[in-house]
Design a protein around this motif. Sequence first.
Motif, short mmCIF file in Angstrom:
data_model
loop_
_atom_site.label_atom_id
_atom_site.label_comp_id
_atom_site.label_asym_id
_atom_site.label_seq_id
_atom_site.Cartn_x
_atom_site.Cartn_y
_atom_site.Cartn_z
N THR A 131 71.04 -9.93 -8.75
CA THR A 131 70.40 -9.10 -10.03
C THR A 131 69.96 -8.12 -9.89
N GLY A 132 69.48 -7.65 -8.77
CA GLY A 132 68.78 -6.21 -8.78
C GLY A 132 67.55 -6.31 -8.90
N SER A 133 66.66 -7.76 -8.61
CA SER A 133 65.31 -7.79 -8.97
C SER A 133 64.54 -7.99 -7.74
N VAL A 134 63.45 -7.39 -7.53
CA VAL A 134 62.57 -7.76 -6.30
C VAL A 134 61.44 -8.64 -6.84
N SER A 135 61.05 -9.43 -5.88
CA SER A 135 59.81 -10.16 -6.06
C SER A 135 58.74 -9.64 -5.31
N PRO A 136 57.37 -9.86 -5.73
CA PRO A 136 56.13 -9.11 -5.30
C PRO A 136 55.58 -10.04 -4.06
N ILE A 137 56.25 -9.69 -3.08
CA ILE A 137 55.83 -10.77 -2.03
C ILE A 137 54.15 -10.98 -1.64
N ALA A 138 53.80 -9.70 -1.55
CA ALA A 138 52.07 -9.72 -1.44
C ALA A 138 51.54 -10.65 -2.37
N GLU A 139 51.73 -10.59 -3.85
CA GLU A 139 51.30 -11.09 -4.64
C GLU A 139 51.58 -12.70 -4.52
N VAL A 140 52.67 -12.99 -3.87
CA VAL A 140 53.07 -14.39 -4.04
C VAL A 140 52.13 -15.05 -2.80
N ARG A 141 51.84 -14.33 -1.80
CA ARG A 141 50.97 -14.65 -0.66
C ARG A 141 49.53 -14.91 -1.30
N GLN A 142 49.08 -13.88 -2.15
CA GLN A 142 47.82 -13.84 -2.84
C GLN A 142 47.76 -15.28 -3.90
N ALA A 143 48.87 -15.66 -4.21
CA ALA A 143 48.94 -16.67 -5.24
C ALA A 143 48.79 -18.15 -4.38
N ILE A 144 49.42 -18.03 -3.10
CA ILE A 144 49.17 -19.41 -2.20
C ILE A 144 47.88 -19.34 -1.65
N ASP A 145 47.21 -18.31 -1.55
CA ASP A 145 45.76 -18.44 -0.91
C ASP A 145 44.83 -18.79 -2.09
N ALA A 146 44.96 -18.22 -3.11
CA ALA A 146 44.10 -18.45 -4.36
C ALA A 146 44.14 -20.07 -4.59
N ALA A 147 45.29 -20.55 -4.54
CA ALA A 147 45.42 -21.65 -5.05
C ALA A 147 44.72 -22.71 -3.77
N GLY A 148 44.36 -22.51 -2.75
CA GLY A 148 43.74 -22.80 -1.59
C GLY A 148 44.82 -23.79 -0.81
#
Length: 395
Positions: A147-164
Amino acid sequence: MTHVSGRHFLQIPGPSPVPDRVLRAMSAQVIDHRSPEFGELGLRALAAIKTIFKTEQDVIIYPSSGTGAWEAALANVLREGDKVLMYETGHFATLWKKMAEKLGVEAEFIGGDWRSGADPDQIETRLRADTGHEIKAVCVVHNETSTGSVSPIAEVRQAIDAAGHPALLMVDTISGLASIDFRFDEWGVDVAVSGSQKGLMLPPGISFNAVGAKALAAAKAGGARRSYWDWEEMLGINGKGYFPYTPATNMLYGLIDAIDMLHEEGLETVFARHQRHAAATRAAVDAWGLEVLCNRQGQESGVLTGVLMPEGHGADNFRAVALKHYNISLGSGLSKVADKVFRIGHLGDINDLTLIGALSGVEMGLGKAGVPHEKGGVGVAMRYLESTPAPGIDA
């Protein structure tokens, strides 16, 4: 066979053209893979690839395609019946999910529209709901090649951490590595998967797992039955530069030279070059009156640009016409977007002239195939390149 004069423009989003320097490196005579000479080669290759993943952790090299590295990542940390959370960014995210299911893993998909990267907020919401921590890993495609789309990997890591949540973060960066920024250690990735035939400018044939300490611990505690893909067996002998089975010796020669080329240009310069060429390509697409598949600003790929065809016109026919008349290969649309999309690859060892040549082939192909469009997209791309500094050159 009829000879076609001139160079072929391989503008698919991988495999990318292999530089002559890398081809020459790969032409070295095969050596004994148990010799002291090979041990030195292996150590050089294993150390060099860490600099591209930007990690101090272990990187394992397999003689396989990226698909093999997908399976290695899953098999080492997940066992049958385990649950994983994946995000539907496109065709390759879907294939990774299908593989997980074939291995007996319960894969949950967060649905996507194939026009953007993964949404960290949706991932965080789902993980917060998993109060029993049944989800063992979150699997995300960094650069979705379909598709030519990039996922924000650093933000995904932050989301996992934020969810504990203790889930591992597993990332497919097969087409992203060495073309767009990827930071294994800084972004807190636990497992990363990549391959040789994209930004690393090599032929298909070797693949990689970058592995963090948390993932190694999970592998030692469980995972699926495995032999060829076993991290522990690899790492036990990698420390001396060797492999537990016959390695792709000549690919390692090429890998070292390709990584040298990347560092000689400078990784940040490489990333900026890809982003600049991607912006020029999108400018051309807009001028043609066509639509870029990725519609999330800031998530457009530096590796490739997916282009939607006008209603009533097939992408495959256009690609065939462009190949026949202008000797250019463009990427096809895959699964959900088959025949609706073509993909322009702008990755690897290319410069402004390469890109303009490729865009000229696209524009002429659109005309030859009778696809409705506005003329002058190439000129718009040229003016963009003229007006923006070339990284590493216009200092």
